[in-house]
Design an enzyme around this catalytic site. Structure first.
Site, mmCIF file in Angstrom:
data_model
loop_
_atom_site.group_PDB
_atom_site.id
_atom_site.type_symbol
_atom_site.label_atom_id
_atom_site.label_comp_id
_atom_site.label_asym_id
_atom_site.label_seq_id
_atom_site.Cartn_x
_atom_site.Cartn_y
_atom_site.Cartn_z
ATOM 1 N N GLY A 25 0.808 -1.215 0.000
ATOM 2 C CA GLY A 25 0.000 0.000 0.000
ATOM 3 C C GLY A 25 0.838 1.260 0.000
ATOM 4 O O GLY A 25 0.575 2.208 -0.751
ATOM 5 N N GLU A 26 1.863 1.286 0.839
ATOM 6 C CA GLU A 26 2.735 2.453 0.903
ATOM 7 C C GLU A 26 3.579 2.594 -0.364
ATOM 8 O O GLU A 26 3.840 3.710 -0.829
ATOM 9 C CB GLU A 26 3.640 2.356 2.133
ATOM 10 C CG GLU A 26 2.917 2.487 3.460
ATOM 11 C CD GLU A 26 2.241 1.198 3.923
ATOM 12 O OE1 GLU A 26 1.601 1.209 4.981
ATOM 13 O OE2 GLU A 26 2.350 0.166 3.207
ATOM 14 N N VAL A 27 3.999 1.451 -0.928
ATOM 15 C CA VAL A 27 4.752 1.498 -2.184
ATOM 16 C C VAL A 27 3.903 2.120 -3.287
ATOM 17 O O VAL A 27 4.397 2.906 -4.111
ATOM 18 C CB VAL A 27 5.221 0.088 -2.597
ATOM 19 C CG1 VAL A 27 5.781 0.101 -4.019
ATOM 20 C CG2 VAL A 27 6.272 -0.433 -1.630
#
Length: 413
Positions: free
Chosen positions: A36-38
């Site tokens: 998700g953060e990527v």
């Protein structure tokens, strides 16, 4: 644990970066916890690569799945590595090898050993896509001696909402260093939304302009047959309606085939259009029996549903349809996408329904009143314009800080 996962965790414990350090150019260490953060980081990385092509970019990721995802999607020249564990020798080895001019963390990763080492080495720390729940705020407040120095030393914090800003300031971040910019995840998806691909699919599936299309994606459990029932009801009053149904997992495809067969409804598999090239479409139901195509198929939708939400799964990527300027409907089970739901509901393009019947009634009204369907499209496009562009503003923050450490012109590319 397979061989890749063992290597991943070994590298987190004992980082080995032979030849990683780049000399004579800006060095940025970016960190994302997982997939998700990527996703949010990708848009920033692409714009950094354009603005500073000579910069050395290192992206660390905290999970094996996130690391593989990043390696598949980052631009050429960006090095993706397992994140060092928050242990003195792991952090020291990585920090010595990379020697970053700037550390950029996405969302909410605040590790005491890492941030302490960055502070001692004079490395500015920037938070992007920052978010902080009330639960996290309460947890950090229990250990002020550990966490307050981390928050007080942030050089910049670009957060998603005013509430996130308020909570960070309460933890010690200087108010003049906090900016509410939103999330760059939308930019990552907009970067993927290629109009040429949308046109290719429209031609391949023989979808004339003016034919209403229903796309039901990431369907879980009973959602497959629920959405087929909704389609069958709508089809009775809208004979030219086309339905595209994509289970989250391919082992659910036979369930859709069986239901359609019992109802005597003709269907075609998406694979038949991929394997046989251009041909006439002979049915108004298309079952997606191949992975990797749903994102582009959303581009065809007038009525779009994102699954994993009418059943207690927690929801899937409800931002994907919006990247094409589509309003998106979903059920009430949103534990995994609460942040995205808040963004979309504020803009009026994320519509939460309580049940299959609620969805059917809402869609029936939209088909009966085309002007309302048009209003949905216009609202979605306006919301997309408002939500996009965050990554550009975030990169401007990073370049400003870099300019203070490295002299040199910024490319306009």
């Amino acid at each position: 644990m397979d061989g890749w996962e063992r290597r991943f965790w070994r590298q987190r414990l004992f980082p080995s970066l032979d030849g990683a350090a780049a000399q004579g150019c800006p060095r940025l260490w970016l960190h994302a916890a997982s997939v998700g953060e990527v996703t949010g980081a990708l848009a920033v990385i692409r714009r950094l690569r354009q603005a500073r092509p000579q910069a050395a970019l290192y992206l660390t990721v905290g999970t094996p799945q996130g690391c593989l995802f990043a390696r598949r999607h980052v631009p050429p020249g960006v090095r993706v590595l397992p994140a060092p564990l928050d242990l003195p020798w792991s952090v020291r080895a990585f920090l010595t090898s990379v020697a970053p001019d700037l550390f950029v963390v996405f969302e909410s990763e605040f590790w005491p050993v890492l941030h302490g080492a960055l502070r001692r080495n004079g490395v500015p720390v920037v938070l992007l896509n920052g978010r902080l729940s009330q639960k996290s705020l309460d947890s950090y407040r229990r250990f002020p001696a550990i966490f307050r120095p981390i928050f007080r030393s942030l050089s910049r914090a670009a957060v998603k909402s005013e509430e996130d800003a308020r909570r960070l300031i309460a933890l010690g971040v200087s108010p003049d260093k906090v900016r509410v910019l939103g999330s760059s995840k939308v930019d990552t998806l907009v970067d993927r939304a290629d109009p040429q691909r949308a046109m290719w699919w429209r031609e391949r599936l023989q979808v004339p302009t003016g034919v209403p299309v229903m796309v039901a994606g990431s369907l879980r459990g009973r959602e497959g047959t629920d959405l087929l029932q909704v389609f069958a009801t709508l089809k009775a009053s809208t004979p030219n309606l086309l339905g595209i149904f994509a289970p989250r997992h391919l082992d659910r495809v036979p369930v859709l085939w069986e239901w359609l067969g019992r109802q005597g409804i003709a269907y075609e598999n998406l694979s038949s259009f991929l394997e046989s090239g251009k041909r006439a479409r002979s049915a108004d139901v298309i079952v997606v029996d191949r992975i990797g195509h749903l994102f582009n198929l959303y581009a065809l939708g007038d009525l779009v549903f994102c699954g994993g939400s009418l059943v207690p799964v927690g929801g899937h990527n409800i931002l994907e349809p919006v990247a094409w300027g589509k309003a998106v409907f979903y059920g009430p089970h949103l534990d995994s996408v609460l942040e995205e739901h808040e963004i979309l509901s504020r803009s009026g393009v994320g519509i939460c329904v309580s049940s299959r019947e609620d969805l059917r009634e809402r869609w029936m009204k939209l088909l009966e009143e085309p002007e309302r369907l048009g209003a949905h499209r216009r609202r979605a496009l306006a919301a997309l314009q408002e939500m996009a562009g965050v990554a550009d503003r975030q990169v401007a923050v990073l370049l400003h800080l870099l300019e203070r450490r490295h002299a040199g012109p910024v490319s306009e590319g």
